[in-house]
Design a protein around this motif. Structure first.
Motif, PDB file in Angstrom:
ATOM      1  N   VAL A 182       3.892  -5.502 -62.581  1.00 24.89           N
ATOM      2  CA  VAL A 182       2.792  -5.030 -63.427  1.00 24.89           C
ATOM      3  C   VAL A 182       3.332  -4.746 -64.829  1.00 24.89           C
ATOM      4  O   VAL A 182       4.174  -3.862 -65.009  1.00 24.89           O
ATOM      5  CB  VAL A 182       2.151  -3.766 -62.812  1.00 24.89           C
ATOM      6  N   ALA A 229       3.930  -7.673 -68.126  1.00 24.25           N
ATOM      7  CA  ALA A 229       4.646  -8.955 -68.173  1.00 24.25           C
ATOM      8  C   ALA A 229       5.340  -9.161 -69.514  1.00 24.25           C
ATOM      9  O   ALA A 229       5.358 -10.253 -70.055  1.00 24.25           O
ATOM     10  CB  ALA A 229       3.665 -10.096 -67.889  1.00 24.25           C
ATOM     11  N   ILE A 266      10.757  -7.317 -69.858  1.00 22.62           N
ATOM     12  CA  ILE A 266      11.366  -6.907 -68.593  1.00 22.62           C
ATOM     13  C   ILE A 266      10.571  -7.438 -67.404  1.00 22.62           C
ATOM     14  O   ILE A 266      11.142  -7.937 -66.435  1.00 22.62           O
ATOM     15  CB  ILE A 266      11.473  -5.356 -68.548  1.00 22.62           C
ATOM     16  N   GLY A 267       9.233  -7.354 -67.488  1.00 22.25           N
ATOM     17  CA  GLY A 267       8.397  -7.789 -66.369  1.00 22.25           C
ATOM     18  C   GLY A 267       8.604  -9.254 -66.024  1.00 22.25           C
ATOM     19  O   GLY A 267       8.747  -9.628 -64.860  1.00 22.25           O
ATOM     20  N   ASP A 300      -0.804  -8.351 -66.319  1.00 18.90           N
ATOM     21  CA  ASP A 300      -0.632  -7.637 -67.595  1.00 18.90           C
ATOM     22  C   ASP A 300      -2.016  -7.385 -68.141  1.00 18.90           C
ATOM     23  O   ASP A 300      -2.910  -8.237 -68.019  1.00 18.90           O
ATOM     24  CB  ASP A 300       0.186  -8.489 -68.576  1.00 18.90           C
ATOM     25  N   SER A 301      -2.225  -6.218 -68.767  1.00 18.02           N
ATOM     26  CA  SER A 301      -3.552  -5.913 -69.309  1.00 18.02           C
ATOM     27  C   SER A 301      -3.868  -6.783 -70.517  1.00 18.02           C
ATOM     28  O   SER A 301      -5.026  -6.885 -70.921  1.00 18.02           O
ATOM     29  CB  SER A 301      -3.637  -4.427 -69.680  1.00 18.02           C
ATOM     30  N   GLY A 344       5.353  -1.469 -67.517  1.00 15.97           N
ATOM     31  CA  GLY A 344       4.500  -1.181 -68.670  1.00 15.97           C
ATOM     32  C   GLY A 344       5.323  -0.538 -69.779  1.00 15.97           C
ATOM     33  O   GLY A 344       6.515  -0.251 -69.607  1.00 15.97           O
ATOM     34  N   PRO A 345       4.698  -0.286 -70.934  1.00 19.67           N
ATOM     35  CA  PRO A 345       5.414   0.311 -72.067  1.00 19.67           C
ATOM     36  C   PRO A 345       5.984   1.693 -71.732  1.00 19.67           C
ATOM     37  O   PRO A 345       5.454   2.384 -70.860  1.00 19.67           O
ATOM     38  CB  PRO A 345       4.340   0.427 -73.151  1.00 19.67           C
ATOM     39  N   GLU A 346       7.026   2.073 -72.473  1.00 15.89           N
ATOM     40  CA  GLU A 346       7.731   3.328 -72.198  1.00 15.89           C
ATOM     41  C   GLU A 346       6.990   4.513 -72.841  1.00 15.89           C
ATOM     42  O   GLU A 346       7.446   5.094 -73.840  1.00 15.89           O
ATOM     43  CB  GLU A 346       9.179   3.200 -72.712  1.00 15.89           C
ATOM     44  N   THR A 375      11.175   2.355 -65.817  1.00 16.47           N
ATOM     45  CA  THR A 375      11.391   3.299 -66.917  1.00 16.47           C
ATOM     46  C   THR A 375      12.863   3.464 -67.310  1.00 16.47           C
ATOM     47  O   THR A 375      13.730   3.546 -66.442  1.00 16.47           O
ATOM     48  CB  THR A 375      10.802   4.686 -66.589  1.00 16.47           C
TER      49      THR A 375
HETATM   50  P1  NAD Z   1       7.131  -4.685 -73.431  1.00 16.84           P
HETATM   51  O1  NAD Z   1       6.414  -3.916 -74.469  1.00 16.84           O
HETATM   52  O2  NAD Z   1       7.808  -5.973 -73.798  1.00 16.84           O
HETATM   53  O3  NAD Z   1       6.112  -5.007 -72.224  1.00 16.84           O
HETATM   54  C1  NAD Z   1       5.197  -4.071 -71.725  1.00 16.84           C
HETATM   55  C2  NAD Z   1       3.997  -4.867 -71.215  1.00 16.84           C
HETATM   56  O4  NAD Z   1       3.128  -3.983 -70.510  1.00 16.84           O
HETATM   57  C3  NAD Z   1       3.182  -5.534 -72.321  1.00 16.84           C
HETATM   58  O5  NAD Z   1       3.070  -6.916 -72.066  1.00 16.84           O
HETATM   59  C4  NAD Z   1       1.825  -4.831 -72.258  1.00 16.84           C
HETATM   60  O6  NAD Z   1       0.738  -5.699 -72.570  1.00 16.84           O
HETATM   61  C5  NAD Z   1       1.794  -4.405 -70.801  1.00 16.84           C
HETATM   62  N1  NAD Z   1       0.865  -3.307 -70.494  1.00 16.84           N
HETATM   63  C6  NAD Z   1       0.490  -2.280 -71.281  1.00 16.84           C
HETATM   64  N2  NAD Z   1      -0.363  -1.473 -70.592  1.00 16.84           N
HETATM   65  C7  NAD Z   1      -0.526  -2.027 -69.361  1.00 16.84           C
HETATM   66  C8  NAD Z   1      -1.305  -1.679 -68.220  1.00 16.84           C
HETATM   67  N3  NAD Z   1      -2.057  -0.583 -68.199  1.00 16.84           N
HETATM   68  N4  NAD Z   1      -1.266  -2.498 -67.152  1.00 16.84           N
HETATM   69  C9  NAD Z   1      -0.499  -3.620 -67.148  1.00 16.84           C
HETATM   70  N5  NAD Z   1       0.257  -3.985 -68.211  1.00 16.84           N
HETATM   71  C10 NAD Z   1       0.243  -3.208 -69.297  1.00 16.84           C
HETATM   72  O7  NAD Z   1       8.161  -3.661 -72.781  1.00 16.84           O
HETATM   73  P2  NAD Z   1       9.519  -4.010 -72.001  1.00 16.84           P
HETATM   74  O8  NAD Z   1      10.644  -4.051 -72.969  1.00 16.84           O
HETATM   75  O9  NAD Z   1       9.286  -5.172 -71.092  1.00 16.84           O
HETATM   76  O10 NAD Z   1       9.722  -2.664 -71.137  1.00 16.84           O
HETATM   77  C11 NAD Z   1       9.010  -2.434 -69.943  1.00 16.84           C
HETATM   78  C12 NAD Z   1       9.632  -1.247 -69.234  1.00 16.84           C
HETATM   79  O11 NAD Z   1      10.997  -1.559 -68.910  1.00 16.84           O
HETATM   80  C13 NAD Z   1       9.676   0.031 -70.079  1.00 16.84           C
HETATM   81  O12 NAD Z   1       9.489   1.149 -69.247  1.00 16.84           O
HETATM   82  C14 NAD Z   1      11.085   0.026 -70.628  1.00 16.84           C
HETATM   83  O13 NAD Z   1      11.579   1.292 -70.967  1.00 16.84           O
HETATM   84  C15 NAD Z   1      11.850  -0.568 -69.454  1.00 16.84           C
HETATM   85  N6  NAD Z   1      13.125  -1.184 -69.825  1.00 16.84           N
HETATM   86  C16 NAD Z   1      13.214  -1.946 -70.950  1.00 16.84           C
HETATM   87  C17 NAD Z   1      14.441  -2.518 -71.295  1.00 16.84           C
HETATM   88  C18 NAD Z   1      14.559  -3.364 -72.543  1.00 16.84           C
HETATM   89  O14 NAD Z   1      15.698  -3.521 -73.034  1.00 16.84           O
HETATM   90  N7  NAD Z   1      13.488  -3.942 -73.052  1.00 16.84           N
HETATM   91  C19 NAD Z   1      15.569  -2.328 -70.473  1.00 16.84           C
HETATM   92  C20 NAD Z   1      15.416  -1.577 -69.291  1.00 16.84           C
HETATM   93  C21 NAD Z   1      14.183  -0.996 -68.974  1.00 16.84           C
END
Ligand code: NAD
Length: 310
Positions: A13, A15, A18-19, A37-38, A80-82, A108
Motif C-alpha cells: 500500500v 507505490a 519504497i513500495g 496507491d491513492s 505511505g508517506p512518513e 516507517t
Molecule cells: P514516497 O513519497 O515516494 O511514496 C509514498 C506513496 O504513498 C506515494 O506514491 C503516495 O501517493 C502514496 N500514498 C499517500 N497516501 C496514501 C494512502 N492513503 N493510501 C495509499 N497510498 C498513499 O515515499 P517513500 O520514499 O516510498 O517512503 C514510503 C515509506 O517508506 C515512508 O514511511 C518512508 O519513511 C519509508 N522509507 C523510505 C526510505 C527512502 O529512502 N525513501 C527508506 C526506508 C523507509
C-alpha cells in the motif's frame, strides 16, 4: 541469493520509491502481490517500473481501492508517506479492511508502532518492517513491534521476510532512528566534523570508508571486525586499549551546524569528484555492484550456519 520462499498473498500500500521496490521483492519470491496507491498516476508508474525489470515478467495485481488490495492478503507492507497522522489513518483503514489474521507491517523510518497503531482495533498484528532503500537491492530490514504487538507476529514477520530473501533483524525496543540510521548518522556526524575542522576533504573521507572501513563492513559488522582484529578476539581488542578508546570516543565531534554554506561546500566537492559521470550512472553502478557483492557472499559463506541464513 535464491530465497527460501514462504509464498503468501501480499498487498503493498503506497507505490512510491519504497513500495514499488517492496513489490518487486515479493513478486520475485513468488508471492501474488497486490499494489495500491491513492494516486492513480503513481500506481501506473510503479506498475510500469515493475514490469520493466529485466529479470522476470513481474506483474502485480494493480488495485484502484484499498479493500480490493486487501482481498486475500496475508501480509500487508504499508509504504505511505512518513507522516504520523497519515499512517495512523491508514493503519485504521487497513485494520478495518484486512482479515483478522493478516499481518500489517509499516515501512516507517522513524515512528513507534505504539503510536501508529493508536486507533487500531487489532494492534497485536501491527509491526514495523523498516527497509533500506531500495529493498530489492539491499536486504536488511529492521523489525520491531509496538507495546501491543503480539510476539508471535514479530517472529512470523522475521520468518516471512527471511523467506522472501531479505535479511531481517529484530530490534527489541523502539528508539528514534532505529539502529541503521543511528549508526549511519554517528559516522556522518564525525565525517562532517572532520571536514569542518579542516582535517581532510570530502573525497579523502569518502575514500577512507570506500577503500577501508566499508570493505570489511560488507563482510563483518563493527563488533565482529574487532573480534577478528586481535589474535585473542574482542576481549583483548577492547580490553587492551580501554583508555585509548575512551579518550578517542570522548574527542569525537559535536553535531555540526549544517548551514547553507557548509552543505554547499560538501555538494561542490562531490560534484568535482563525480566529474562528468551522472548521478544516474553512479546509482546504477552502485546497485549492480551491491548485487554482485551479495552474490559473492552467498556463494562463499564463512560457515554452514551463515549459508543457511543467506
Ligand atoms: P514516497 O513519497 O515516494 O511514496 C509514498 C506513496 O504513498 C506515494 O506514491 C503516495 O501517493 C502514496 N500514498 C499517500 N497516501 C496514501 C494512502 N492513503 N493510501 C495509499 N497510498 C498513499 O515515499 P517513500 O520514499 O516510498 O517512503 C514510503 C515509506 O517508506 C515512508 O514511511 C518512508 O519513511 C519509508 N522509507 C523510505 C526510505 C527512502 O529512502 N525513501 C527508506 C526506508 C523507509
Amino acid at each position: 541469493m535464491s530465497p527460501r520462499t514462504v509464498v503468501r498473498p501480499v498487498a503493498v500500500v503506497g507505490a512510491g520509491v519504497i513500495g514499488r521496490s517492496w513489490a518487486l521483492v515479493f513478486l520475485r519470491a513468488g508471492c501474488p502481490t497486490a499494489l495500491f496507491d491513492s494516486d492513480g498516476a503513481q500506481l501506473e508508474r510503479a506498475a510500469a517500473w515493475i514490469r520493466s525489470q529485466q529479470d522476470g515478467p513481474w506483474r502485480p495485481r494493480v488495485c484502484d481501492s484499498l479493500p480490493q488490495a486487501m482481498e486475500g492478503a496475508a501480509y500487508v507492507q504499508e509504504c505511505g508517506p512518513e507522516r504520523l497522522a497519515l499512517k495512523q489513518e491508514l493503519f485504521a483503514a487497513l485494520d478495518g479492511a484486512a482479515s483478522p489474521d493478516t499481518v500489517l507491517a509499516s515501512s516507517t523510518s522513524a515512528f513507534d508502532m505504539s503510536d501508529i497503531a493508536r486507533d487500531v482495533e487489532h494492534p497485536q498484528r501491527c509491526v514495523v518492517a523498516h527497509p533500506v532503500n531500495p529493498p530489492h537491492i539491499v536486504p536488511v530490514v529492521e523489525v520491531l513491534g509496538g507495546q501491543l504487538t503480539a510476539p508471535a507476529v514479530v517472529q512470523d514477520t522475521l520468518q516471512f521476510l527471511r523467506g522472501v530473501g531479505q535479511s531481517p533483524v529484530l530490534l527489541k525496543k523502539h528508539i528514534h532512528g532505529f539502529v541503521l540510521n543511528r549508526l549511519q548518522f554517528a559516522l556522518v556526524r564525525e565525517a562532517m566534523h572532520l571536514l569542518d575542522a579542516g582535517v581532510a576533504d570530502v573525497e579523502a573521507i569518502d575514500t577512507v570508508v570506500r577503500e577501508g572501513l566499508g570493505l570489511r563492513w560488507a563482510l563483518l559488522g563493527p563488533f565482529a571486525v574487532a573480534d577478528a582484529n586481535n589474535d585473542d578476539g574482542a576481549r583483548a581488542y577492547f580490553g587492551g586499549y580501554v583508555d585509548w578508546f575512551i579518550d578517542l570516543m570522548n574527542q569525537l565531534g559535536p553535531t555540526p551546524a549544517l548551514d547553507k554554506a557548509f552543505i554547499e561546500r560538501i555538494a561542490r566537492e562531490l560534484d568535482d569528484a563525480r566529474g562528468s559521470t551522472s548521478r544516474e550512472q553512479v546509482r546504477g553502478w552502485r546497485d549492480r555492484m551491491v548485487v554482485e557483492i551479495r552474490r559473492l557472499k552467498a556463494e562463499n559463506p564463512l560457515h554452514e550456519e551463515q549459508e543457511q541464513r543467506l
